[in-house]
Design a protein around this motif. Structure first.
Motif, PDB file in Angstrom:
ATOM      1  N   ALA A 260      41.198  27.612 -23.977  1.00  0.00           N
ATOM      2  CA  ALA A 260      41.572  28.574 -25.315  1.00  0.00           C
ATOM      3  C   ALA A 260      39.678  28.012 -25.799  1.00  0.00           C
ATOM      4  CB  ALA A 260      42.512  27.730 -25.508  1.00  0.00           C
ATOM      5  N   VAL A 261      39.810  26.724 -25.332  1.00  0.00           N
ATOM      6  CA  VAL A 261      38.260  26.246 -26.336  1.00  0.00           C
ATOM      7  C   VAL A 261      37.024  26.222 -25.781  1.00  0.00           C
ATOM      8  CG1 VAL A 261      38.161  24.179 -27.998  1.00  0.00           C
ATOM      9  CG2 VAL A 261      39.641  24.240 -27.412  1.00  0.00           C
ATOM     10  N   VAL A 262      36.485  27.322 -26.095  1.00  0.00           N
ATOM     11  CA  VAL A 262      34.808  27.866 -26.059  1.00  0.00           C
ATOM     12  C   VAL A 262      33.686  27.363 -26.197  1.00  0.00           C
ATOM     13  CG1 VAL A 262      35.813  29.980 -24.973  1.00  0.00           C
ATOM     14  CG2 VAL A 262      35.451  29.722 -27.176  1.00  0.00           C
ATOM     15  N   ARG A 263      34.110  26.914 -28.125  1.00  0.00           N
ATOM     16  CA  ARG A 263      32.966  26.312 -28.811  1.00  0.00           C
ATOM     17  C   ARG A 263      31.498  27.208 -28.526  1.00  0.00           C
ATOM     18  NH1 ARG A 263      35.387  21.908 -27.220  1.00  0.00           N
ATOM     19  NH2 ARG A 263      34.850  21.250 -24.543  1.00  0.00           N
ATOM     20  N   ASP A 264      31.623  28.286 -28.683  1.00  0.00           N
ATOM     21  CA  ASP A 264      30.543  29.036 -28.740  1.00  0.00           C
ATOM     22  C   ASP A 264      30.484  29.306 -29.930  1.00  0.00           C
ATOM     23  OD1 ASP A 264      29.239  31.680 -28.481  1.00  0.00           O
ATOM     24  OD2 ASP A 264      30.784  32.178 -27.152  1.00  0.00           O
TER      25      ASP A 264
ATOM     26  N   ILE B 293      33.159  31.164 -32.203  1.00  0.00           N
ATOM     27  CA  ILE B 293      34.382  31.093 -31.908  1.00  0.00           C
ATOM     28  C   ILE B 293      34.856  29.885 -31.601  1.00  0.00           C
ATOM     29  CG2 ILE B 293      36.367  31.681 -30.598  1.00  0.00           C
ATOM     30  CD1 ILE B 293      34.809  34.969 -30.767  1.00  0.00           C
ATOM     31  N   PHE B 294      35.176  28.780 -31.742  1.00  0.00           N
ATOM     32  CA  PHE B 294      35.336  27.236 -31.577  1.00  0.00           C
ATOM     33  C   PHE B 294      36.962  27.541 -30.615  1.00  0.00           C
ATOM     34  CE2 PHE B 294      37.045  23.428 -31.006  1.00  0.00           C
ATOM     35  CZ  PHE B 294      36.137  22.806 -31.072  1.00  0.00           C
ATOM     36  N   THR B 295      37.897  28.532 -30.623  1.00  0.00           N
ATOM     37  CA  THR B 295      38.653  28.652 -29.879  1.00  0.00           C
ATOM     38  C   THR B 295      39.613  29.291 -29.987  1.00  0.00           C
ATOM     39  OG1 THR B 295      39.826  25.691 -30.447  1.00  0.00           O
ATOM     40  CG2 THR B 295      41.310  27.440 -29.499  1.00  0.00           C
ATOM     41  N   HIS B 296      39.997  30.427 -28.214  1.00  0.00           N
ATOM     42  CA  HIS B 296      40.209  31.775 -28.922  1.00  0.00           C
ATOM     43  C   HIS B 296      42.011  32.078 -29.628  1.00  0.00           C
ATOM     44  CE1 HIS B 296      36.819  33.845 -26.886  1.00  0.00           C
ATOM     45  NE2 HIS B 296      36.879  33.194 -25.740  1.00  0.00           N
TER      46      HIS B 296
ATOM     47  N   VAL C  66      46.210  29.988 -27.973  1.00  0.00           N
ATOM     48  CA  VAL C  66      47.177  28.987 -28.638  1.00  0.00           C
ATOM     49  C   VAL C  66      48.243  29.746 -28.372  1.00  0.00           C
ATOM     50  CG1 VAL C  66      47.040  27.574 -28.872  1.00  0.00           C
ATOM     51  CG2 VAL C  66      44.809  27.992 -28.744  1.00  0.00           C
ATOM     52  N   HIS C  67      49.304  29.099 -28.729  1.00  0.00           N
ATOM     53  CA  HIS C  67      50.823  29.584 -28.247  1.00  0.00           C
ATOM     54  C   HIS C  67      51.853  28.828 -28.742  1.00  0.00           C
ATOM     55  CE1 HIS C  67      49.051  32.523 -25.555  1.00  0.00           C
ATOM     56  NE2 HIS C  67      48.985  31.843 -24.381  1.00  0.00           N
ATOM     57  N   PRO C  68      52.873  29.491 -29.770  1.00  0.00           N
ATOM     58  CA  PRO C  68      54.084  28.303 -30.639  1.00  0.00           C
ATOM     59  C   PRO C  68      54.925  28.331 -29.604  1.00  0.00           C
ATOM     60  CG  PRO C  68      53.373  30.591 -31.339  1.00  0.00           C
ATOM     61  CD  PRO C  68      53.020  30.393 -30.451  1.00  0.00           C
ATOM     62  N   ILE C  69      55.613  27.425 -29.816  1.00  0.00           N
ATOM     63  CA  ILE C  69      56.538  26.566 -27.859  1.00  0.00           C
ATOM     64  C   ILE C  69      57.557  26.935 -28.539  1.00  0.00           C
ATOM     65  CG2 ILE C  69      54.886  24.711 -27.143  1.00  0.00           C
ATOM     66  CD1 ILE C  69      57.180  23.540 -28.717  1.00  0.00           C
TER      67      ILE C  69
ATOM     68  N   PRO D  69      43.175  20.232 -25.474  1.00  0.00           N
ATOM     69  CA  PRO D  69      43.977  19.618 -24.220  1.00  0.00           C
ATOM     70  C   PRO D  69      43.098  18.602 -24.305  1.00  0.00           C
ATOM     71  CG  PRO D  69      44.701  21.835 -23.394  1.00  0.00           C
ATOM     72  CD  PRO D  69      43.634  22.074 -25.322  1.00  0.00           C
ATOM     73  N   SER D  70      43.476  17.787 -23.450  1.00  0.00           N
ATOM     74  CA  SER D  70      43.192  15.748 -23.809  1.00  0.00           C
ATOM     75  C   SER D  70      43.263  16.067 -21.676  1.00  0.00           C
ATOM     76  CB  SER D  70      43.921  14.959 -23.808  1.00  0.00           C
ATOM     77  OG  SER D  70      45.192  14.532 -22.928  1.00  0.00           O
TER      78      SER D  70
END
Length: 463
Positions: A180-184, A189-192, A196-199, A216-217
């Protein structure tokens, strides 16, 4: 030959911890718990001794059961004053490379949405060296001071714990996809967002519709420790724990507990050998047996009878101030730590324990046994307990600190290494990997591992 023996240190952000009264000993430094220098020295000492981790206890509440007030706890510093344990860990992790950190945090007093972010932050800062000791809390004073009318019933606390973990698993494991995190920088785009989804959690105790706040750690879910020893606690540990912490005073009690948890794990489809069991232990080590016995006798002179009763009363929910020192313990149900009530009645079925004898036992090292002797003598005892009980290692409490830990590192560890039952180097990777995990993350069929993202929202995977 015994399998590898694992060691954690057992401490708390307070004075004395498991040995009430020994803060008065001239060599004890537990009163410097407020200074980072104490904790950095301890962390470096433990890493030098190749300890798996520092297991940090905590209570949110006071031991006010004895005589119905907090006076004895304050007088003897029976785990009060006590500071927050989490804030110690980033500094200690910065000063070390491999040592793991087991954080005790109660799920009874903090919402899982905010707690999940705190743990993800800690896992990032430690580069994946954090574990969570899941506790449901047992002190009524803690419940009252966060606005609850009383402590929740023992078994009901585990019902809440199941849902609490479900929320945390969804946040840690399911909300953010891998990648999800690409730091492009080129595309800006940092995050797609689509990854990333609501739970969308709506349960009996918690409603959490949104996304996890942290990326994510390294481990996503921290290594999961659990210390519940009641029947309900053992079932919970079998389902969720990667490491279990036991405070068994005898081999018979420990063997039965470890077997019960491994059976509980097997019932839910987990590999019981993947759960590591640690027993509470205090070691008093000297160059010779005689020197070690001299130290132990010296320590016992500073133990506090009233301080020990303060802890026992808090642990069991029974006010031992109402009994004389020579009265015999009788089993009774309480809403506190049920296993604590059972502890003394199961050490020796034919023995009747007086209040004085209980306090004497707890005075140095709490409920766990104390091994006293030369490095060879203590190593023999450790190997015997591992062989006879199926325990994997020990959480070492201190009589006085840092002396107890320094003696273990400088005297005991070299003897264990000489016997080939203790590591000489750390494994690489996160805490989960150092403890033997196949990777940094939970693996199926662990219940947390089944919350993986499948398209638009996290759901349980079929196992």
């Amino acid at each position: 030959m015994s399998r590898e023996i694992r060691l954690n240190a057992f401490d708390m952000n307070c004075v004395g911890h498991q040995s009430p009264g020994l803060w008065r000993h001239p060599r004890d430094k537990s009163w410097t718990y407020k200074d980072l220098d104490y904790w950095v020295h301890l962390a470096k000492t433990l890493e030098r001794g190749k300890f798996d981790g520092l297991f940090i206890a905590d209570v949110l509440g006071v031991y006010d059961v004895l005589n119905g007030n907090v006076d004895a706890a304050l007088r003897h510093s029976a785990q009060v004053p006590v500071n927050d344990p989490l804030q110690l860990i980033p500094t200690m992790s910065y000063e070390t490379e491999h040592l793991g950190f087991g954080l005790t945090a109660s799920l009874s007093f903090e919402h899982p949405y905010t707690f999940a972010r705190r743990i993800s932050t800690l896992d990032h800062l430690t580069k994946g060296r954090v574990g969570w000791n899941i506790v449901t809390s047992y002190l009524n004073s803690g419940a009252l001071n966060v606005g609850q009318p009383a402590q929740t019933n023992h078994d009901d606390r585990y019902e809440l714990a199941e849902e609490y973990l479900e929320v945390c698993y969804k946040l840690w494991e399911g909300s953010w996809e891998d990648g999800a995190v690409v730091r492009d920088r080129e595309k800006g785009i940092f995050t797609h967002p689509q990854k990333v989804h609501p739970i969308r959690h709506a349960g009996k105790h918690f409603t959490v519709p949104g996304i996890h706040l942290s990326e994510p750690s390294p481990q996503r879910t921290p290594v999961l420790y659990q210390a519940g020893a009641s029947s309900r606690g053992k079932d919970f540990a079998g389902a969720h724990a990667e490491c279990i912490f036991v405070a068994a005073p005898s081999k018979a009690v420990l063997k039965r507990y470890v077997a019960n948890v491994r059976q509980a794990a097997e019932r839910v489809g987990r590999n019981p050998r993947e759960i590591l069991a640690f027993n509470l232990q205090t070691v008093v080590v000297g160059e010779t047996d005689a020197e070690a016995q001299r130290k132990f006798n010296e320590y016992r002179k500073y133990a506090s009878f009233e301080g020990a009763l303060t802890l026992i009363s808090g642990w069991t929910g029974i006010d031992f101030g109402q009994f004389g020192p020579d009265e015999v313990l009788r089993h009774r149900y309480t809403n506190a730590v049920q296993s604590a009530v059972e502890t003394f009645t199961t050490i020796d079925p034919d023995r009747e324990w007086t209040v004085r004898e209980m306090a004497d036992w707890v005075g140095v090292g709490g409920f766990g046994p104390v091994f006293v002797g030369s490095p060879s003598t203590v190593a023999d005892l450790m190997q015997e307990w591992v062989d006879d009980t199926d325990v994997d290692g020990f959480n070492l409490a201190y009589a006085i600190t840092p002396e107890s830990f320094e003696d273990a590192v400088d005297l005991l560890v070299p003897e264990l290494q000489r016997r080939g039952v203790y590591k000489t180097e750390y494994r690489q990777g996160t805490l989960r990997e150092k403890l033997g995990g196949k990777g940094p993350r939970l693996a199926v069929p662990h219940p947390g591992a089944v919350y993986r993202n499948l398209g638009s929202e996290p759901t349980r995977l079929a196992v």
